[in-house]
Scaffold this active site. Sequence first.
Site, PDB file in Angstrom:
ATOM      1  N   HIS A  68      54.248 -22.312  94.061  1.00 43.85           N
ATOM      2  CA  HIS A  68      55.217 -23.672  94.307  1.00 43.85           C
ATOM      3  C   HIS A  68      54.988 -24.368  95.557  1.00 43.85           C
ATOM      4  O   HIS A  68      54.511 -23.743  96.509  1.00 43.85           O
ATOM      5  CB  HIS A  68      56.583 -22.590  94.501  1.00 43.85           C
ATOM      6  N   PRO A  69      55.481 -25.583  95.430  1.00 40.98           N
ATOM      7  CA  PRO A  69      55.236 -26.641  96.542  1.00 40.98           C
ATOM      8  C   PRO A  69      56.225 -26.354  97.564  1.00 40.98           C
ATOM      9  O   PRO A  69      57.279 -25.746  97.273  1.00 40.98           O
ATOM     10  CB  PRO A  69      55.405 -27.906  96.032  1.00 40.98           C
TER      11      PRO A  69
END
Length: 165
Positions: A68-69
């Site tokens: 995930h960013p």
Amino acid sequence: MTTLGDINVMTRQAFVAGFGDVAEHSPWVAEQAWEKRPYADRDALIEAFAQALREAPREAKLALIRAHPDLATRAKLTADSTNEQAGARLDRLSADEFARFSRFNEAYKTRFGFPFIFAVRGATKHQILAAFEERLGNSPEKEFETALAQILRIFRFRLEDRVSP
């Protein structure tokens, strides 16, 4: 939107092509969810994704979390992440707000070894920042479980957007 009837007859390859991005850069979740077909309803589809995550080894769960960013990043995001973060107005932060998010992202990753996960749909930047502050005090194990719970919410939102009820 795709219908459940269409989904239930998809090949594995078509299913993963259509839903492999529901779990951020982790098509293995869709591959596992495909095994649970046919789905009685959209909730059964969502549960298949959740079950795939729950049954995965810890290393796979950690890899998914790490895929995930950061929130409010200027890095290239997936289309889903871009839309979700824009919906929470994270693409319109002042310089001070951006700096605060950046500091929290770094402090969080330093403490836990993975990015802060928050299903941003329906949340404001103020709620997200408050969650950052609160969750930085969690134990590593509690935060690992919290991150997974947030990922399950993300699965639900993304699948509800794509599949008719």
